[in-house]
Design a protein around this motif. Structure first.
Motif, short mmCIF file in Angstrom:
data_model
loop_
_atom_site.label_atom_id
_atom_site.label_comp_id
_atom_site.label_asym_id
_atom_site.label_seq_id
_atom_site.Cartn_x
_atom_site.Cartn_y
_atom_site.Cartn_z
N CYS A 170 0.94 -8.24 -5.76
CA CYS A 170 1.31 -7.13 -4.89
C CYS A 170 0.58 -7.27 -3.54
CB CYS A 170 0.94 -5.82 -5.56
SG CYS A 170 1.30 -4.36 -4.58
N GLY A 171 1.34 -7.25 -2.45
CA GLY A 171 0.76 -7.35 -1.12
C GLY A 171 0.66 -8.76 -0.58
N ALA A 172 0.93 -9.78 -1.42
CA ALA A 172 0.90 -11.16 -0.95
C ALA A 172 2.05 -11.39 0.03
CB ALA A 172 1.00 -12.13 -2.12
N LEU A 204 -0.16 -12.20 10.72
CA LEU A 204 -0.71 -10.86 10.94
C LEU A 204 -0.66 -10.02 9.67
CD1 LEU A 204 0.38 -9.50 14.43
CD2 LEU A 204 -1.92 -10.01 13.63
N LEU A 205 0.46 -10.08 8.95
CA LEU A 205 0.58 -9.30 7.72
C LEU A 205 -0.45 -9.74 6.68
CD1 LEU A 205 4.47 -9.00 7.31
CD2 LEU A 205 2.86 -7.21 7.98
N ARG A 206 -0.71 -11.04 6.60
CA ARG A 206 -1.73 -11.52 5.66
C ARG A 206 -3.10 -10.97 6.04
NH1 ARG A 206 -0.53 -17.88 4.10
NH2 ARG A 206 1.39 -17.47 2.94
N SER A 207 -3.36 -10.89 7.33
CA SER A 207 -4.68 -10.41 7.78
C SER A 207 -4.90 -8.94 7.44
CB SER A 207 -4.83 -10.63 9.29
OG SER A 207 -4.00 -9.74 10.03
N LEU A 208 -3.81 -8.20 7.14
CA LEU A 208 -3.94 -6.78 6.80
C LEU A 208 -4.44 -6.57 5.37
CD1 LEU A 208 -0.64 -5.32 8.36
CD2 LEU A 208 -2.96 -5.22 9.31
N ASN A 209 -4.40 -7.65 4.53
CA ASN A 209 -4.80 -7.51 3.12
C ASN A 209 -4.09 -6.32 2.48
OD1 ASN A 209 -6.65 -9.71 3.23
ND2 ASN A 209 -8.12 -8.37 4.24
N LEU A 210 -2.77 -6.41 2.45
CA LEU A 210 -1.96 -5.28 2.01
C LEU A 210 -2.24 -4.85 0.58
CD1 LEU A 210 1.43 -6.36 3.64
CD2 LEU A 210 0.02 -4.40 4.30
N ASN A 211 -2.81 -5.74 -0.23
CA ASN A 211 -3.09 -5.36 -1.62
C ASN A 211 -4.06 -4.19 -1.71
OD1 ASN A 211 -5.07 -7.19 -0.59
ND2 ASN A 211 -5.90 -7.42 -2.63
N PHE A 213 -3.83 -1.51 -0.20
CA PHE A 213 -3.08 -0.25 -0.08
C PHE A 213 -2.16 -0.03 -1.29
CE2 PHE A 213 -3.70 -1.94 4.28
CZ PHE A 213 -4.56 -0.97 4.74
N ALA A 214 -2.24 -0.90 -2.29
CA ALA A 214 -1.37 -0.78 -3.45
C ALA A 214 -1.76 0.42 -4.30
CB ALA A 214 -1.43 -2.05 -4.29
N VAL A 227 3.80 -0.02 3.67
CA VAL A 227 3.71 -1.19 4.55
C VAL A 227 4.02 -0.79 5.99
CG1 VAL A 227 4.68 -3.46 5.11
CG2 VAL A 227 4.28 -2.82 2.71
N CYS A 228 5.09 -0.04 6.17
CA CYS A 228 5.55 0.30 7.53
C CYS A 228 4.60 1.25 8.25
CB CYS A 228 6.95 0.90 7.47
SG CYS A 228 8.22 -0.32 7.07
N GLU A 229 3.69 1.88 7.53
CA GLU A 229 2.69 2.74 8.18
C GLU A 229 1.55 1.95 8.82
OE1 GLU A 229 3.08 6.77 5.38
OE2 GLU A 229 1.49 5.29 5.02
#
Length: 286
Positions: A170-172, A204-211, A213-214, A227-229
């Motif tokens: 998730c987030g990758a 850029l998305l990878r640098s956000l470490n989206l995981n 926010f899971a 994601v869009c926030e």
């Protein structure tokens, strides 16, 4: 036992009863060096693993292991072989360090505007495609973990960016190849609302470490809204492309380290094969 059953350990350590260390037998002191024998063992793991017995949990047949034979050239030759292999190994270790530590980085300029992703892109969920439904073909299938199979059909003619939606990945973030399929384990960029280079967006998305926010509880998951926030810096398209070109040049140099590792691993095998060959020739002449 495992296929990689030999390890070199430096410094203090604790050894469980599932492993062995070794020393040179008294009768071979002055005829064999520990470093040489260690290199032979380290690079003969297939032979050693072949001594394993059992099914669910393999264990070494000690008698069969002790019955293995190794080439034993003169001490000076042993030292030369160890020095040669250790030199190759230093190159391999250095190349692996590059691969392990390199991460593409975008230096953020304070003048770049910060933009919410909802103003940059539209996301959608991929399409369900079970393993049973997949027909092996030329087109890669992407989930949150990148390519996880191939199919005879594709969803997208051009590359797109995918984001792991649910599960361990998730987030990758991944940039797909052309003509690919994206499963429902991932989100994908359906539309770009502003001029954005896809490679720049991926980094850029990878640098956000989206995981981070899971949602947790059961399987981790991340929504399109979450994601869009997120907010990203967005320089002009020409600047994005210049940054991507520089990063791709770096990545080409980094990728060359994989070839370097392969070549120097082969050099080690060639060195050992030479020693085995010389030992076989010597035995045939006796």
């Amino acid at each position: 036992m495992s296929p990689e059953c030999v390890r070199v350990v430096h410094g203090k350590f604790y050894l469980l009863d599932s492993g062995f260390t070794f020393s040179i037998a008294d009768t071979y002191i002055g005829r064999a060096t520990k470093n040489y024998v260690a290199q032979v063992l380290l690079n003969s793991q297939d032979l050693i693993y072949a001594c394993a017995r059992g099914h669910a949990q393999k264990n070494i047949d000690v008698d069969e292991f002790k019955g293995l034979q190794i080439p034993l050239p003169p001490l000076e030759v042993q030292k030369e072989i160890v020095a040669e292999i250790e030199g190759y190994q230093k190159v391999i270790n250095g190349a692996r360090a590059v691969l392990d530590h390199y991460r593409p980085h975008i230096p953020i300029h304070p003048d770049w505007p910060l933009v919410e992703l909802s103003e940059v892109l539209e996301l959608s969920s991929g399409n369900f495609l079970s393993a049973e439904m997949r027909i092996n073909g030329p087109f890669p299938v992407y989930g949150g973990n990148g390519i996880n199979g191939h199919h005879s059909e594709y969803m997208f003619e051009k590359p797109t960016v995918v984001i792991g939606r649910v599960g361990a990945y998730c987030g990758a973030v991944h940039l797909t190849e052309p003509k690919s399929w994206v499963t429902d384990n991932a989100l994908y960029v359906k539309n770009l609302l502003r001029p954005v280079d896809l490679k720049f967006l991926e980094i850029l998305l990878r640098s956000l470490n989206l995981n981070q926010f899971a949602k947790v509880g059961g399987q981790p998951s991340i929504s399109q809204t979450t994601v869009c926030e997120r907010t990203i810096p967005l320089p002009p398209l020409a600047t994005q492309r210049a940054i991507v070109a520089e990063i791709e040049a770096e990545q080409a140099l980094v990728a060359a380290n994989r070839e370097l590792i392969t070549r120097f691993e082969q050099k080690i095998q060639t060195t050992l094969a030479r020693i085995w060959g010389e030992a076989a020739t010597a035995n045939s002449l006796e």
